[in-house]
Write a protein that holds these residues in place. Structure first.
Motif: not given
Length: 258
Positions: A114, A143, A182
């Protein structure tokens, strides 16, 4: 507002002898200290930002109300990009001049995710540039959209390190349940071929970010990896033992991750 005023009054001790101790910063554009130095709201907010980067200001939950616009403008500015790029240039100098790789497959480098590989600035722009206490549910929804932008300077460094044959480990405070989102986001913006993506398990939830990342570094080193460097935007990614050869901090005063 009372909380932000208290934060300012504590911070004012870092300035030289403010003439007036109680005031509302929103209602005062310029004031003088005892030496006659003119201090503006911009001066105050920049001093607050710098002291966050120096790790003098810690454990804040929100950016002071008076400084949210200033911090938002900085994080979207050319100066932020220049500051970040200079950090990456120092990494490149270090990689070029400071050591010779062993070639045994145990040379490693760590990146945070991040605001190191992926930018969350669009999210914080919609949440008053850090002026709202971080809502985990809301942030994780962001996210899951996998729309974080690549930080181009870090992407370039990532690829240079990869070409050198250094194994790259991504250690993030994101939860294991966000692995797919992610990974998708990282691939989508150009990151690939990292050696490990380490995310928090349920057992890690009771630990601070620093404790969790210290443990992950220790585990990597116990397997024989030499960690030549870490790049992160939070002090919790860089501090603690065992330590790498070098650490490099990217600017980020939108939040504090303890």
């Amino acid at each position: 507002m009372k909380r932000n005023l208290a934060l300012f009054l504590c911070f004012s001790n870092l300035l030289v002898g403010l003439a007036v101790a109680e005031w509302n910063i929103k209602g005062l554009r310029i004031w003088k200290n005892n030496d006659g130095l003119d201090i503006t709201l911009k001066n105050y907010c920049e001093a607050w930002r710098i002291n966050v980067e120096l790790h003098n200001i810690r454990n804040f939950e929100i950016v002071p109300e008076e400084c949210t616009d200033y911090i938002g403008k900085y994080m979207s500015s050319t100066q932020y990009m220049v500051d970040s790029e200079r950090t990456i240039q120092e990494c490149i100098i270090y990689l070029s001049n400071s050591f010779t790789l062993t070639g045994d497959g145990k040379d490693g480098w760590i990146f945070d995710v991040d605001d190191t590989l992926l930018s969350n600035i669009p999210y914080f722009k919609n949440h008053r540039h850090g002026g709202e206490k971080l809502n985990i549910t809301s942030f994780e929804a962001w996210v899951r959209e996998s729309n974080g932008r690549a930080l181009e300077h870090t992407l370039n460094l990532f690829n240079q390190i990869k070409r050198k044959g250094i194994k790259i480990f991504l250690i993030s405070s994101r939860g294991e349940h966000l692995r797919d989102a992610t990974t998708e986001n990282l691939f989508k913006v150009g990151y690939s071929n990292w050696h490990g993506l380490i995310l928090r398990s349920g057992d890690d939830n009771c630990k601070t970010v620093q404790q969790y990342k210290e443990e992950q570094r220790k585990l990597l080193m116990s397997k024989g990896y030499r960690i030549w460097g870490i790049v992160g935007s939070q002090w919790s990614s860089l501090l603690g033992l065992p330590s790498p050869k070098r650490t490099f901090k990217l600017p980020n005063s939108l939040y504090y991750d303890p």
